[in-house]
Design a protein around this motif. Sequence first.
Motif, PDB file in Angstrom:
ATOM      1  N   PHE A 111       0.807  -1.225  -0.330  1.00  0.00           N
ATOM      2  CA  PHE A 111      -0.005   0.021   0.242  1.00  0.00           C
ATOM      3  C   PHE A 111       0.660   1.521  -0.195  1.00  0.00           C
ATOM      4  O   PHE A 111       2.589   1.189   0.466  1.00  0.00           O
ATOM      5  CB  PHE A 111      -1.259   0.058   1.311  1.00  0.00           C
ATOM      6  CG  PHE A 111      -0.304   0.173   2.842  1.00  0.00           C
ATOM      7  CD1 PHE A 111      -0.193   1.016   2.591  1.00  0.00           C
ATOM      8  CD2 PHE A 111       0.800  -1.347   3.126  1.00  0.00           C
ATOM      9  CE1 PHE A 111       0.560   1.582   4.341  1.00  0.00           C
ATOM     10  CE2 PHE A 111       0.741  -0.738   4.515  1.00  0.00           C
ATOM     11  CZ  PHE A 111       1.186   0.065   4.906  1.00  0.00           C
ATOM     12  N   ARG A 112       0.440   2.164  -0.325  1.00  0.00           N
ATOM     13  CA  ARG A 112       1.365   3.683  -0.505  1.00  0.00           C
ATOM     14  C   ARG A 112       1.371   4.067   1.016  1.00  0.00           C
ATOM     15  O   ARG A 112       0.088   4.291   1.893  1.00  0.00           O
ATOM     16  CB  ARG A 112       1.069   4.666  -1.049  1.00  0.00           C
ATOM     17  CG  ARG A 112       1.281   5.908  -1.432  1.00  0.00           C
ATOM     18  CD  ARG A 112       0.437   6.771  -2.886  1.00  0.00           C
ATOM     19  NE  ARG A 112       0.920   7.462  -2.654  1.00  0.00           N
ATOM     20  CZ  ARG A 112       2.866   8.016  -3.608  1.00  0.00           C
ATOM     21  NH1 ARG A 112       2.808   6.386  -4.474  1.00  0.00           N
ATOM     22  NH2 ARG A 112       3.346   8.985  -4.349  1.00  0.00           N
ATOM     23  N   LEU A 113       2.725   4.246   1.577  1.00  0.00           N
ATOM     24  CA  LEU A 113       2.467   4.462   2.688  1.00  0.00           C
ATOM     25  C   LEU A 113       3.401   5.709   3.024  1.00  0.00           C
ATOM     26  O   LEU A 113       3.468   5.545   2.039  1.00  0.00           O
ATOM     27  CB  LEU A 113       3.466   3.983   3.660  1.00  0.00           C
ATOM     28  CG  LEU A 113       3.995   3.883   4.967  1.00  0.00           C
ATOM     29  CD1 LEU A 113       3.436   3.366   5.867  1.00  0.00           C
ATOM     30  CD2 LEU A 113       5.838   2.842   5.443  1.00  0.00           C
ATOM     31  N   TYR A 114       2.592   6.718   3.936  1.00  0.00           N
ATOM     32  CA  TYR A 114       3.748   8.131   4.214  1.00  0.00           C
ATOM     33  C   TYR A 114       4.164   8.342   5.213  1.00  0.00           C
ATOM     34  O   TYR A 114       3.798   8.247   6.656  1.00  0.00           O
ATOM     35  CB  TYR A 114       2.671   9.131   4.321  1.00  0.00           C
ATOM     36  CG  TYR A 114       1.386   9.075   2.897  1.00  0.00           C
ATOM     37  CD1 TYR A 114       2.110  10.041   1.721  1.00  0.00           C
ATOM     38  CD2 TYR A 114       0.587   8.593   2.536  1.00  0.00           C
ATOM     39  CE1 TYR A 114       1.186  10.086   0.681  1.00  0.00           C
ATOM     40  CE2 TYR A 114      -0.387   8.339   1.484  1.00  0.00           C
ATOM     41  CZ  TYR A 114      -0.013   9.325   0.742  1.00  0.00           C
ATOM     42  OH  TYR A 114      -0.436   9.410  -0.648  1.00  0.00           O
ATOM     43  N   PRO A 115       5.294   7.695   5.451  1.00  0.00           N
ATOM     44  CA  PRO A 115       6.515   7.249   6.692  1.00  0.00           C
ATOM     45  C   PRO A 115       6.690   8.501   7.344  1.00  0.00           C
ATOM     46  O   PRO A 115       7.081   8.634   8.594  1.00  0.00           O
ATOM     47  CB  PRO A 115       7.607   6.722   5.972  1.00  0.00           C
ATOM     48  CG  PRO A 115       8.023   7.579   4.713  1.00  0.00           C
ATOM     49  CD  PRO A 115       6.437   7.736   3.648  1.00  0.00           C
ATOM     50  N   TYR A 116       6.661  10.009   6.813  1.00  0.00           N
ATOM     51  CA  TYR A 116       6.572  10.819   7.225  1.00  0.00           C
ATOM     52  C   TYR A 116       6.083  11.910   7.904  1.00  0.00           C
ATOM     53  O   TYR A 116       5.661  12.662   8.382  1.00  0.00           O
ATOM     54  CB  TYR A 116       8.064  11.967   6.761  1.00  0.00           C
ATOM     55  CG  TYR A 116       9.585  11.101   6.711  1.00  0.00           C
ATOM     56  CD1 TYR A 116      10.452  11.007   7.716  1.00  0.00           C
ATOM     57  CD2 TYR A 116       9.824  10.748   5.249  1.00  0.00           C
ATOM     58  CE1 TYR A 116      11.369  10.528   7.258  1.00  0.00           C
ATOM     59  CE2 TYR A 116      10.841  10.110   4.681  1.00  0.00           C
ATOM     60  CZ  TYR A 116      11.645   9.480   6.194  1.00  0.00           C
ATOM     61  OH  TYR A 116      12.893   8.883   5.539  1.00  0.00           O
ATOM     62  N   PHE A 117       4.981  10.520   7.954  1.00  0.00           N
ATOM     63  CA  PHE A 117       3.467  11.374   9.200  1.00  0.00           C
ATOM     64  C   PHE A 117       3.470  12.532   9.606  1.00  0.00           C
ATOM     65  O   PHE A 117       3.438  13.462   9.842  1.00  0.00           O
ATOM     66  CB  PHE A 117       2.994  10.318   8.647  1.00  0.00           C
ATOM     67  CG  PHE A 117       1.098  10.636   8.789  1.00  0.00           C
ATOM     68  CD1 PHE A 117       0.099  10.957   8.084  1.00  0.00           C
ATOM     69  CD2 PHE A 117       0.894  10.859  10.692  1.00  0.00           C
ATOM     70  CE1 PHE A 117      -1.250  11.463   8.013  1.00  0.00           C
ATOM     71  CE2 PHE A 117      -0.515  11.786  10.560  1.00  0.00           C
ATOM     72  CZ  PHE A 117      -1.362  11.410   8.960  1.00  0.00           C
ATOM     73  N   PHE A 118       3.824  11.944  10.328  1.00  0.00           N
ATOM     74  CA  PHE A 118       3.683  12.977  12.271  1.00  0.00           C
ATOM     75  C   PHE A 118       4.733  14.050  12.126  1.00  0.00           C
ATOM     76  O   PHE A 118       4.653  14.901  12.602  1.00  0.00           O
ATOM     77  CB  PHE A 118       3.751  12.156  13.000  1.00  0.00           C
ATOM     78  CG  PHE A 118       2.722  11.164  14.182  1.00  0.00           C
ATOM     79  CD1 PHE A 118       1.552  12.323  13.757  1.00  0.00           C
ATOM     80  CD2 PHE A 118       2.159  10.412  13.656  1.00  0.00           C
ATOM     81  CE1 PHE A 118      -0.258  12.092  14.113  1.00  0.00           C
ATOM     82  CE2 PHE A 118       1.083   9.785  14.250  1.00  0.00           C
ATOM     83  CZ  PHE A 118      -0.390  10.705  13.855  1.00  0.00           C
ATOM     84  N   ILE A 119       6.074  13.395  11.601  1.00  0.00           N
ATOM     85  CA  ILE A 119       6.855  14.673  11.795  1.00  0.00           C
ATOM     86  C   ILE A 119       6.689  15.529  10.519  1.00  0.00           C
ATOM     87  O   ILE A 119       6.526  16.721  10.427  1.00  0.00           O
ATOM     88  CB  ILE A 119       8.291  14.168  10.207  1.00  0.00           C
ATOM     89  CG1 ILE A 119       8.852  13.165  11.791  1.00  0.00           C
ATOM     90  CG2 ILE A 119       9.547  14.886  10.639  1.00  0.00           C
ATOM     91  CD1 ILE A 119      10.012  11.951  10.892  1.00  0.00           C
ATOM     92  N   ALA A 120       6.069  15.233   9.051  1.00  0.00           N
ATOM     93  CA  ALA A 120       5.461  16.332   8.350  1.00  0.00           C
ATOM     94  C   ALA A 120       4.458  17.526   9.344  1.00  0.00           C
ATOM     95  O   ALA A 120       4.510  18.686   8.748  1.00  0.00           O
ATOM     96  CB  ALA A 120       4.773  16.073   7.067  1.00  0.00           C
ATOM     97  N   VAL A 127       2.106   6.108  12.367  1.00  0.00           N
ATOM     98  CA  VAL A 127       1.837   7.180  11.605  1.00  0.00           C
ATOM     99  C   VAL A 127       0.470   7.112  11.200  1.00  0.00           C
ATOM    100  O   VAL A 127      -0.130   7.092   9.742  1.00  0.00           O
ATOM    101  CB  VAL A 127       3.144   6.888  10.222  1.00  0.00           C
ATOM    102  CG1 VAL A 127       3.722   7.766  10.709  1.00  0.00           C
ATOM    103  CG2 VAL A 127       2.502   5.190   9.204  1.00  0.00           C
ATOM    104  N   ASN A 128      -0.706   6.652  12.277  1.00  0.00           N
ATOM    105  CA  ASN A 128      -1.688   6.709  12.354  1.00  0.00           C
ATOM    106  C   ASN A 128      -2.484   5.807  10.703  1.00  0.00           C
ATOM    107  O   ASN A 128      -3.510   5.948  10.524  1.00  0.00           O
ATOM    108  CB  ASN A 128      -2.529   8.229  10.945  1.00  0.00           C
ATOM    109  CG  ASN A 128      -3.709   8.542  11.014  1.00  0.00           C
ATOM    110  OD1 ASN A 128      -4.387   9.135  12.394  1.00  0.00           O
ATOM    111  ND2 ASN A 128      -4.316   9.433  10.167  1.00  0.00           N
TER     112      ASN A 128
END
Length: 391
Positions: A49-58, A258-259
């Motif tokens: 799946f498409r993962l946004y690894p820097y979710f909370f950093i961003a 990350v959520n």
Amino acid sequence: MPSSTIDYHELMRIFSVPRLNGSRAEAATRRAVLDWLIQRNIPYRLQSFRLYPYFFIAIGAWIIVSRSLLALAIWLRWGWLALPIALLGLLGGLLDVALDIPLVSWPFATQGHNILLEFGPPDPKQELVISAHYDSKTELLDHRQRLFFVKNLPLGILLTALLGLLGAADGWLLSLGSTWATWTYAIGILLSLPLLFLAWGLGLNLSLGPMRPVPSQGAVDNGAACAILLGLAQRLADGEITLQNTRLTLALFTGEEVNMQGSRAYALHRAWPIPALALNLEVMAQSGPYVYWEQDGTAFKLVPTAPNVNQKVVQAVRDVTGVDPQPAGPVSSDGYSFLRAGIPTAVLGTYDTDLQDRGFHLPSDNLDRLVISRLPEGVEILTQFIASLDQ
């Protein structure tokens, strides 16, 4: 390989290293798990799946920059520009966390991989998913300390909206030469101070955690639960547990920290053709009592877990340990992804005798916190839970 010969020390060596989303360590952990399964002839499949690894950093960086810019707009009397700054500041968090729209969390998107182990008869009458997450996270603050900022999110949202309106009103009144502009400016300055405190406190915690010199090992959160699932998979593969009516999926998710991205990709984007329920494991194998959480969700929404599934969890823990688990809550876990999909779900975990529910995402989450004998005990609880459902 009988369950009594499962080497839980070996499993915990896999699950007691920092494994941030999108990192080489996370990929190495996944490869180690797959090697373990292959050596034991346990079938698996991967879900990408498409993962946004820097979710909370961003999001942390966005909160700091946008709220600081809003305060600057108030202090320097930029007038109506304060309103779009406030609006954009609010959207870059609400859309990402509450609506899963990656407005600010999109940078460096990559592929995430859930590990799925599936067992059961060819014509099942019901489905059960038991899950845990194999990613980890390090933050600056303890869960309890972070809770202060989470509880004050509504206040931060309100202050942001008010300052956007005050800035626009101040600019308009100032252009008219009104004496009321003195008051709007003073109130704006006053309200900007608590907003900056909340924004910088939460933002720094979210964005600077990975830079902590000594990271969290993630041994308890959530390596122990993953080790329990693999121990259960070994018993299923060896035929020590038989399923007559139930399709059972053991899911090791990534992206929880990350959520809940991995579990959301699984739960919301597949069909559920037969009646289903789920049990999510969190922070297992600590020294204190078992607990089941009565609510699960995010900072913006909490929903109750399923009372009927909770009752079966309570019975399984009682049958194995002789002691009822304690109700607790709320929690933010992969269980929420199933609840959002309409799947009745329970969330089971443990507390530490001394730390209770504190000390996660910090160096205090390490192997010393783990009670290794409670890993096979967790397998026995799940075995009892499965048996009661399959009947």
